[in-house]
Design an enzyme around this catalytic site. Structure first.
Site, PDB file in Angstrom:
ATOM      1  N   VAL A   1      56.606  75.023  28.171  1.00  0.00           N
ATOM      2  CA  VAL A   1      57.370  75.288  26.954  1.00  0.00           C
ATOM      3  C   VAL A   1      56.439  75.578  25.788  1.00  0.00           C
ATOM      4  O   VAL A   1      55.336  75.043  25.694  1.00  0.00           O
ATOM      5  CB  VAL A   1      58.300  74.108  26.592  1.00  0.00           C
ATOM      6  CG1 VAL A   1      59.357  73.907  27.643  1.00  0.00           C
ATOM      7  CG2 VAL A   1      57.503  72.826  26.397  1.00  0.00           C
ATOM      8  N   ASP A   2      56.908  76.457  24.889  1.00  0.00           N
ATOM      9  CA  ASP A   2      56.226  76.688  23.624  1.00  0.00           C
ATOM     10  C   ASP A   2      56.594  75.550  22.680  1.00  0.00           C
ATOM     11  O   ASP A   2      57.500  74.774  22.965  1.00  0.00           O
ATOM     12  CB  ASP A   2      56.666  78.044  23.064  1.00  0.00           C
ATOM     13  CG  ASP A   2      55.872  78.446  21.833  1.00  0.00           C
ATOM     14  OD1 ASP A   2      54.717  78.003  21.710  1.00  0.00           O
ATOM     15  OD2 ASP A   2      56.408  79.191  20.998  1.00  0.00           O
ATOM     16  N   LYS A   3      55.901  75.450  21.556  1.00  0.00           N
ATOM     17  CA  LYS A   3      56.222  74.412  20.574  1.00  0.00           C
ATOM     18  C   LYS A   3      57.079  74.943  19.440  1.00  0.00           C
ATOM     19  O   LYS A   3      58.217  74.531  19.253  1.00  0.00           O
ATOM     20  CB  LYS A   3      54.938  73.790  19.998  1.00  0.00           C
ATOM     21  CG  LYS A   3      55.213  72.721  18.935  1.00  0.00           C
ATOM     22  CD  LYS A   3      53.948  72.273  18.253  1.00  0.00           C
ATOM     23  CE  LYS A   3      53.408  73.301  17.297  1.00  0.00           C
ATOM     24  NZ  LYS A   3      54.271  73.529  16.104  1.00  0.00           N
TER      25      LYS A   3
END
Length: 583
Positions: A317-319
């Site tokens: 996942v990206d932040k």
């Protein structure tokens, strides 16, 4: 038009030059995956082994003189194809609509006049005019700017806007995105504050955003685990059916002497054991899954992708904008020796000693802000200072002292309708505000401890100061005012609600979660600690990643779940390394 710049002084292309460049270079459009027609989608459906099994069984029934059975099976063929076509075309149309919305318009200088044109018609050499709220139409070098900040999270994952500075050499090439005080702006990024004039250096597929698109085009879609499993199952069933068919034919022919009836009996037995309903059941259940996740505003471009959710072992996942809201909020404030934590901006509770800090933070911002931090300050003020004397919507802006590379602070001068006294509000880097306030070495050292305490929590920290002036005219520089230091304001990009709960659910289901972000390690570690991502202290940066060979990366990636300052190309490398480890 931007009043602070003499636009005509920057020249620009003529309409004829722009037309010739557009003809030779092509439109300023991002590369995208080739649009799939209805026939292409139908061909993908027909090539599925389970689907071929369904057609084969229907054809055999028809050859055996069983039209009712054949028509039922062939009707299932059209049901399966119809469900798949409907679901995937629906997603394609949604994606096309999103692409249309993402195409910005641009203000460029053509024939020595500002002209608003479609973003796809921007060409190299164009002089683009950038203002607050604009999407940058192409990769460009800044010729001039005033207090310009740009949100580059689309490319870098940085949750905070970055400052820009003009380039001294227009012939310089483009540099890489990320970090403050660079003279480059990039296609698709958002101007959140200030104004600028830029010379376009790259368009379309040659932009940083276009390079990501080209990298994605090179990726070939793979079969899902279920597709591979069903293909093996079909082959096994077909071989088993053929074996039984041959065995019945031989036994019947040898014992009864009637080879024709033996062949018919063998085919009938083989048809009886083949599971013709498998393709129908699989398609309906996958389509139902796609429909259910679409209710959560998630698009499944291919129905088969839904199945992979059930076989996931690692979730990358990206932040920024994924785990977080990608919008700033005031988290902590410091004034007069005390800290205060803002747990809920709408609680309307703020101790009196912090009122002046928030008041002058708002006065040091635009009246109708676009910058995320200024919007967060305005929201806090509207909630906590409502019906007090600390909000001044009726004050008149007299002058703005812009932020510069030499002094990372800005000051706004206001005049009250009921007083001749001018009020000056300043905000910016805490070190710059301390300098403006003429703090002693001991005070600066004490303040540095408070700044580090807030920065370690992943906060963006701003200092705020105020001054008053009765004389006129105004001085030429901010340093000429007698500022009083008011305090510090810490901003954060808040974590989305229920993210920690979702991470815990993933761990319970045996799914490992890895955060891959372009943001700084300190910010990433702070978010990882808040959401329960472990181990939060062990991380790999993009620079470290570049120094690792594939074997080292495959070994380290088994235990590290946090990756910071990573560019898009490196994200793809991380995913490939996880797949190489069997994930």
């Amino acid at each position: 038009m931007i009043p602070e710049f003499n636009i005509k002084a920057f020249g620009g292309l003529s309409s004829t030059e722009a037309a010739l460049k557009l003809q030779s270079d092509g439109f300023n459009e991002l590369p995208s995956t080739k649009k799939r027609s209805i026939f292409a989608i139908a061909l993908e459906v027909v090539r599925e082994p389970m689907f071929l099994l369904l057609i084969s069984c229907g054809t055999i029934y028809l050859a055996l003189g069983e039209p009712q059975e054949a028509l039922i099976l062939l009707a299932f063929v059209f049901v399966v194809m119809g469900i798949t076509l409907y679901q995937e075309r629906k997603t394609e149309r949604a994606l096309e609509a999103l692409r249309d919305l993402s195409s910005p318009r641009a203000l460029v200088i053509r024939d020595n006049e500002p002209k608003r044109i479609p973003g796809r018609e921007v060409v190299c050499g164009d002089i683009a005019v950038l203002a607050e709220g604009d999407r940058v139409p192409a990769d460009a070098v800044l010729l001039s700017c005033l207090n310009l900040s740009i949100d580059e999270s689309l490319l870098t994952g940085e949750s905070l806007p970055v400052r820009k500075t003009p380039c001294k050499d227009n012939s310089a090439g483009m540099g890489c995105p990320g970090g403050d005080d660079l003279p480059f702006v990039y296609s698709g990024t958002l101007v959140v504050q200030g104004q600028g004039i830029a010379c376009v250096k790259a368009t379309g597929a040659h932009t940083e955003l276009g390079k990501i698109g080209k990298a994605l085009q090179a990726i070939e879609s793979e079969q899902t685990p279920l597709q591979r499993e069903t293909a093996r199952l079909v082959v096994k069933l077909a071989l088993f059916g053929l074996f039984l068919c041959g065995l019945i034919v031989i036994v019947y022919g040898l014992t009864r002497g009637n080879w024709l009836k033996g062949i018919l009996s063998g085919i009938t037995l083989a048809m009886a054991i083949l599971p013709e309903e498998f393709p129908v059941v699989l398609t309906i259940f996958l389509a139902m899954g796609a429909w259910r996740i679409s209710q959560k505003r998630v698009l499944a471009r291919r129905v088969s992708a839904v199945e992979t959710l059930g076989s996931t072992t690692v979730l990358c996942v990206d932040k920024t904008g994924t785990l977080t809201l990608n919008q700033m909020s005031v988290s902590h404030i410091y004034a007069d020796g005390d800290f205060y934590t803002i747990l809920n901006e709408e609680s309307n509770q703020l101790p009196e000693k912090f009122h002046a800090l928030v008041e002058f933070g708002i006065l040091a911002s635009q009246k109708d802000p676009f910058d995320p931090m200024e919007k967060a300050l305005r929201k806090l003020g509207d909630c906590c200072l409502k019906n007090t004397e600390h909000l001044h919507d009726n004050w008149t802006l007299v002058r703005e002292y812009p932020l510069s590379q030499e002094l990372l602070s800005l000051s706004l001068v206001w005049r009250s309708p009921n007083s001749d006294e001018q009020v000056i509000a300043a905000k910016g880097a805490p070190e710059a505000i301390a300098d403006l306030s003429h703090m002693t070495a001991g005070q600066i050292q004490e303040l540095a401890g408070h700044i580090h305490l807030m920065a370690d929590q992943g906060l963006r920290v701003l200092g705020v100061a105020r001054a008053f002036l009765r004389q006129s005219p105004l001085p030429g520089e901010q340093h000429d005012f007698h500022f009083e230091f008011l305090g510090l304001i810490g901003f954060s990009d808040p974590v989305r609600p229920n993210v920690a709960e979702a991470i815990a659910e993933c761990h319970t289901a045996g799914i490992r979660v890895a955060m891959i972000t372009g943001d700084y390690p300190g910010t990433a570690r702070s978010i990882a600690g808040q959401i329960g991502l472990t181990p939060a202290d062990d991380y790999i940066t993009g620079r470290q990643l570049d120094k690792m060979d594939d074997n080292d990366l495959k070994r380290r990636i088994q235990s590290v779940n946090l990756f910071a300052r990573v560019v898009p190309e490196q994200k793809l490398r991380l995913v490939n390394a996880l797949k190489a480890n069997g994930e």
